[in-house]
Design a protein around this motif. Structure first.
Motif, short mmCIF file in Angstrom:
data_model
loop_
_atom_site.label_atom_id
_atom_site.label_comp_id
_atom_site.label_asym_id
_atom_site.label_seq_id
_atom_site.Cartn_x
_atom_site.Cartn_y
_atom_site.Cartn_z
N GLY A 129 8.13 -10.88 -1.27
CA GLY A 129 8.60 -9.60 -1.79
C GLY A 129 9.96 -9.78 -2.42
O GLY A 129 10.77 -10.60 -1.97
N GLU A 132 15.00 -4.34 1.44
CA GLU A 132 13.89 -3.83 0.62
C GLU A 132 12.89 -4.95 0.31
O GLU A 132 11.67 -4.73 0.29
N ALA A 192 9.01 -5.09 1.33
CA ALA A 192 7.97 -5.32 0.32
C ALA A 192 7.07 -6.48 0.73
O ALA A 192 5.85 -6.42 0.57
N ALA A 221 13.41 -7.67 -4.48
CA ALA A 221 14.08 -6.41 -4.74
C ALA A 221 15.46 -6.70 -5.30
O ALA A 221 16.04 -7.76 -5.04
N ASN A 233 4.82 -5.31 3.55
CA ASN A 233 3.77 -4.44 3.02
C ASN A 233 2.65 -5.26 2.39
O ASN A 233 1.46 -4.99 2.59
N ARG A 234 3.03 -6.29 1.63
CA ARG A 234 2.01 -7.14 1.00
C ARG A 234 1.19 -7.87 2.06
O ARG A 234 -0.04 -7.96 1.95
N THR A 243 7.19 2.85 4.01
CA THR A 243 8.27 3.12 3.08
C THR A 243 9.60 3.03 3.81
O THR A 243 9.79 3.69 4.85
N GLU A 291 1.90 2.24 -0.51
CA GLU A 291 2.39 1.23 0.40
C GLU A 291 2.11 1.64 1.85
O GLU A 291 2.18 2.84 2.19
N HIS A 318 9.86 -4.64 -9.76
CA HIS A 318 9.27 -5.26 -8.58
C HIS A 318 8.07 -4.47 -8.09
O HIS A 318 7.90 -3.29 -8.40
N ASP A 319 7.24 -5.14 -7.29
CA ASP A 319 5.98 -4.53 -6.86
C ASP A 319 6.18 -3.23 -6.12
O ASP A 319 5.43 -2.26 -6.32
N HIS A 320 7.16 -3.17 -5.22
CA HIS A 320 7.34 -1.92 -4.47
C HIS A 320 7.77 -0.78 -5.39
O HIS A 320 7.40 0.37 -5.16
N GLU A 321 8.51 -1.10 -6.46
CA GLU A 321 8.87 -0.06 -7.43
C GLU A 321 7.65 0.37 -8.24
O GLU A 321 7.46 1.57 -8.50
#
Length: 532
Positions: free
Chosen positions: A480, A493, A497, A482, A500-501, A393, A390, A373-376
């Motif tokens: 997002g 999560e 995410a 997760a 954040n986007r 967090t 990011e 995933h994007d946050h990872e």
């Protein structure tokens, strides 16, 4: 060049679609969905079966009074009480139609109706004549027409035309027909039934053999002017002809048919999501047009082609359908080109050493889980460039829940730009609501919660769950995702995410010197959650 003829879309999501097991809607939900269908551009709405329950009667009545710009259709058996109820329920509509059905196949007559063919013809005549005393537009459906046989089908259709029926719907009630059979049947009816030139024709197809859309297209090619559909193809058994699939097939391949519809493609995705959420019917990942995978690609060869020219592997533009663009899915089949592209979307340029370092870490993780995933990815990319990428967090989540009472969540969130950390709390009727309300209090943008989907990725006590959260900021949707063994943590999560986007997009679009928007996004309710 001849002007394309318009195929009128008859939506029966609120009647035939609601007959799917477990898909029941209350009055308010039906009214809300009817407004959404009108916004989508359907020509006719069949809001329910007025005689079936007081709630259905009230829903049809309110929709008739409140929803403008579309024709409202009352549904009835060939029974006077049914017709009376449908007439009363739709009497305030700007435009209305009465849709009457009566079985015609031998198997239905012998085992369900217990009537002879002569009795069916007499009843059809009497009830169409009775309905014409109240309503100008009367649609007649010989139920199970595709298993009836031409001789008796023609006899019934000629009888109802003589009594004033204006639209003949010839349904494939059990999804039995093949496309060429269904199209040929309309051709024979239009040529062989006396008076057919005075009426319009409609198609209604079920999907038991997976051919509802193909059969409906065959009927369009044969000359029908109405097609009956449901959003997401929902309905009894395997469902009905899918509105979005039919509409986009005609929009994408319209030159083969010489037709058009009044459907607004940009409203398709939002309508699909609303129907799925309200009816508690998850959409299959591989569902055409609106499924999660419909515009996503993991294979490196496909990703490389898409990045060079979208039309290499996509025949429709998802953004035209109101679908948030996220065409690249990063997994073990993805290559360096897709990896560099995704990181660049976040404003990060990598040199060759950094790319190789990220690629090695990415492949190692991708071998252990289905999707990165994007946050990872941003965490790994941050390690490669030695800085946090990011805006925020989410480092810790604790949720207090139980069988009763108010749920409370506590989250530790780091503001990476300000290099500060704070603990925030939130409450709600459910654990997801509590976690979302806690996180949103730490985000200084008016991010609105738009929806949550929860999926099981495996079975057993150690199963992972995946959460997909959609938020809205400045009119744009952001998603997002997760995965975690704790599904509530996955939801938190995924929401972080998505926020954040949204924040990254808003900051990139904001002109230098503009003040940040006030905080205060919409809280989330458990009714917005879909679990499968």
């Amino acid at each position: 060049m001849t002007e394309p003829r318009t195929i009128k879309i008859f939506d029966t999501t609120l009647r035939d679609g609601e007959q799917a097991p477990g898909a029941s809607l209350d009055v308010e939900q039906k009214v809300e969905l009817a407004h959404r269908l009108a916004r989508l551009g359907v020509d006719t709405i069949e809001p329910g079966f007025p005689i079936s329950s007081p709630g259905d009667f009230r829903a049809v009545q309110r929709i008739s009074r409140e929803v403008e710009g579309v024709e409202i259709c009352g549904f009835a058996r060939a029974v006077k009480d049914d017709i009376d109820a449908a007439v009363r329920a739709t009497q305030d509509a700007q435009r209305r139609r009465l849709h009457m059905f009566l079985s015609s196949s031998n198997i239905h007559l012998d085992f369900q109706l217990k009537k002879t063919r002569a009795e069916v013809v007499r009843l059809a005549r009497e009830m169409v004549s009775y309905a014409k005393g109240f309503v100008d537009e009367v649609e007649f459906s010989p139920m199970d027409a595709t298993r009836t046989g031409d001789e008796f089908l023609f006899e019934v259709l000629e009888a109802v035309i003589e009594e004033g029926a204006t639209i003949l719907n010839i349904p494939d009630t059990v999804g039995f027909a093949l496309p060429e059979e269904y199209g040929d049947m309309f051709t024979r009816v239009m040529r062989g039934v006396r008076g057919s030139e005075r009426v319009e024709f409609s198609a209604h197809c079920h999907n038991d053999l997976g051919m509802a859309v193909a059969n409906s297209l065959a009927a369009v090619k044969a000359g029908v002017t109405h097609v009956e559909v449901t959003v997401n193809g929902i309905g009894e058994r395997a469902g009905n002809c899918s509105l979005e699939e039919l509409a986009m097939a005609l929009a994408t391949r319209g030159e083969k048919f010489g037709v058009q519809t009044n459907i607004r493609p940009e409203e398709i995705y939002a309508t699909s999501q609303m129907v799925s959420r309200m009816m508690g019917s998850p959409i299959a990942f591989n569902k055409p047009i609106v499924g999660r995978n419909a515009f996503q690609h993991e294979a490196g060869i496909h990703q490389d082609g898409l990045l060079k020219n979208r039309s290499t592997y996509e025949i429709m533009d998802p953004e035209r359908l109101g679908i948030p663009r996220s065409m690249i899915v990063l997994g073990k089949h993805s290559g360096r080109h897709a990896l560099r592209h995704r990181v660049a979307e976040f404003g990060v340029e990598l040199d060759e050493r950094q790319l190789e370092e990220l690629y090695a870490a990415f492949k190692e993780r991708a071998d252990k889980q289905k999707t990165v995933h994007d946050h990872e990815l941003l965490q790994m990319a941050g390690s490669a460039v030695d800085r946090a990428l990011e805006p925020y967090t989410l480092s810790e989540v604790q949720i207090v829940t139980g069988s009763g009472g108010h749920r409370v969540a506590s989250c530790r969130i780091r503001d990476n730009e300000a290099e500060t950390e704070r603990i925030v709390t939130g409450g709600g009727e459910g654990p997801v609501e509590a976690a979302v309300n806690a996180i949103r209090s730490a985000v200084p943008e008016p991010v609105e919660f738009a929806g949550l989907e929860l999926y099981s990725l495996s079975a057993g006590e150690t199963a992972n769950g995946e959460a997909s959260v959609t938020v809205r900021l400045n009119g744009e949707l952001h998603r997002g995702t997760a995965a975690n063994r704790d599904i509530m943590l996955a939801a938190a999560e995924a929401y972080m995410a998505a926020c954040n986007r949204a924040v990254r997009t808003a900051r990139a679009a904001r002109a230098p010197g503009d003040d940040a928007a006030d905080s205060g996004g919409s809280p989330v309710g458990e009714s917005e959650i879909t679990i499968s």
